[in-house]
Design an enzyme around this catalytic site. Structure first.
Site, short mmCIF file in Angstrom:
data_model
loop_
_atom_site.label_atom_id
_atom_site.label_comp_id
_atom_site.label_asym_id
_atom_site.label_seq_id
_atom_site.Cartn_x
_atom_site.Cartn_y
_atom_site.Cartn_z
N PRO A 95 -11.60 -3.18 6.00
CA PRO A 95 -10.43 -2.38 6.31
C PRO A 95 -10.69 -1.62 7.62
O PRO A 95 -12.01 -1.18 8.02
CB PRO A 95 -10.41 -1.45 5.23
CG PRO A 95 -11.05 -2.03 3.89
CD PRO A 95 -12.09 -2.88 4.63
N GLU A 96 -9.77 -1.58 8.39
CA GLU A 96 -9.76 -0.91 9.69
C GLU A 96 -8.94 0.45 9.49
O GLU A 96 -8.40 0.50 8.58
CB GLU A 96 -9.29 -1.88 10.64
CG GLU A 96 -10.21 -3.05 10.98
CD GLU A 96 -10.05 -3.77 12.20
OE1 GLU A 96 -9.40 -3.14 13.25
OE2 GLU A 96 -10.45 -4.77 12.34
#
Length: 287
Positions: free
Chosen positions: A2-3
């Site tokens: 996840p960013e």
């Protein structure tokens, strides 16, 4: 992994049910995630009030009415499910909402209002820790972090100073968390394409006006991704367990062989391995 937009989406989903709420019950169903949980994890959190829920880079920070902050990192597959007494909530319009597997429900938080927030992590690459709030900026996870890309401290002047004399490409440097915090592979590829800057051009040779456009592109692509709920790559889910739509808006990421969407370009999106990671770009319009 996840960013920033995915983590911000989770923060936004959890804030209404956790901020200002006291934790009536905390249950750690295993002693560790990626790292061991603190020995006093349950004791410190039970009865604590979460005064604010923030994000720093890719970390979720739950500031407590005690001397500690609960620091949470989602790893690759960490997710939260929010359940009220009347049932689980899945707000928004999303195209897929998988049911979490109970065997991967590792940590449970229950507020005095009866809302349950469960942390699921099939791969257990995520982690949680209690860090002293007053000295958190000195902690190894945070001491060297650069500015937030959506904050005022991230601007063309900072990039110019960070890029000065550097032969590495801008993608490599933008992924350096000491230069700017929270950016990842997906959105750096997207921002470089929007600003028509080659990921491989020596960063020290990028002009000031082009750096201005790059900053604007970074802010724009992150803001759009947050508004859309993040990407749906791999098995990443929203805070409520649902998956967002932003992958359908990718211009270059994972679009190898497709026409470049930049007007008047006519190029074809290419993939190249850069520092062990896939870089998607247009060889024609990104210079």
């Amino acid at each position: 992994m996840p960013e920033l937009p995915e983590v911000e989406t989770v923060r936004g989903g959890l804030a209404p049910v956790l901020e200002g709420r006291r934790l009536a019950r905390v249950e750690a169903r295993r002693p560790d995630l990626r790292f061991p949980l603190p020995e006093n994890f349950v004791q410190v959190l039970t009865g604590a009030r979460i005064e604010r829920l923030e994000r720093r880079a890719k970390y979720l920070l739950a500031g407590l009415d005690r001397e500690d902050t609960l620091v949470m990192h989602l790893g690759m597959s960490g997710r939260f499910e929010i359940a009220r007494p009347e049932g689980a909530e899945r707000p928004g319009q999303f195209h897929y909402a998988p049911d979490p597997d109970p065997k991967h429900a590792h940590v449970l938080f229950e507020t005095e209002e009866g809302v349950r927030v469960t942390y699921y992590d099939p791969r257990r690459f995520g982690y949680m820790a209690l860090v002293n709030t007053a000295t958190m900026h000195l902690h190894p996870w945070f001491a060297g972090l650069g500015p937030e890309p959506l904050g005022d401290a991230f601007d063309a002047a900072r990039l110019k100073a960070a890029f000065a004399g550097r032969r590495q490409g801008p993608k490599t440097l933008l992924l350096d968390q000491r230069i700017v915090a929270g950016l990842g592979n997906i959105y750096v590829c997207e921002a470089l394409h929007r600003s028509r800057i080659s990921p491989f051009r020596p960063a020290g040779r990028i002009s000031g006006p082009r750096l201005e456009r790059l900053v604007e592109a970074v802010r724009g692509v992150l803001a759009e991704a947050i508004a859309a709920g993040g990407s749906t790559l791999r098995d990443y889910a929203q805070a409520d367990g649902a998956l967002g739509y932003f992958q359908h808006r990718f211009r270059v990421y994972d679009r190898e062989g497709r026409p470049c969407p930049n007007e008047g370009c006519g190029g074809v999106i290419a993939r190249r391995v850069q520092a062990g990671r896939s870089t998607f770009h247009c060889p024609v319009c990104q210079r």
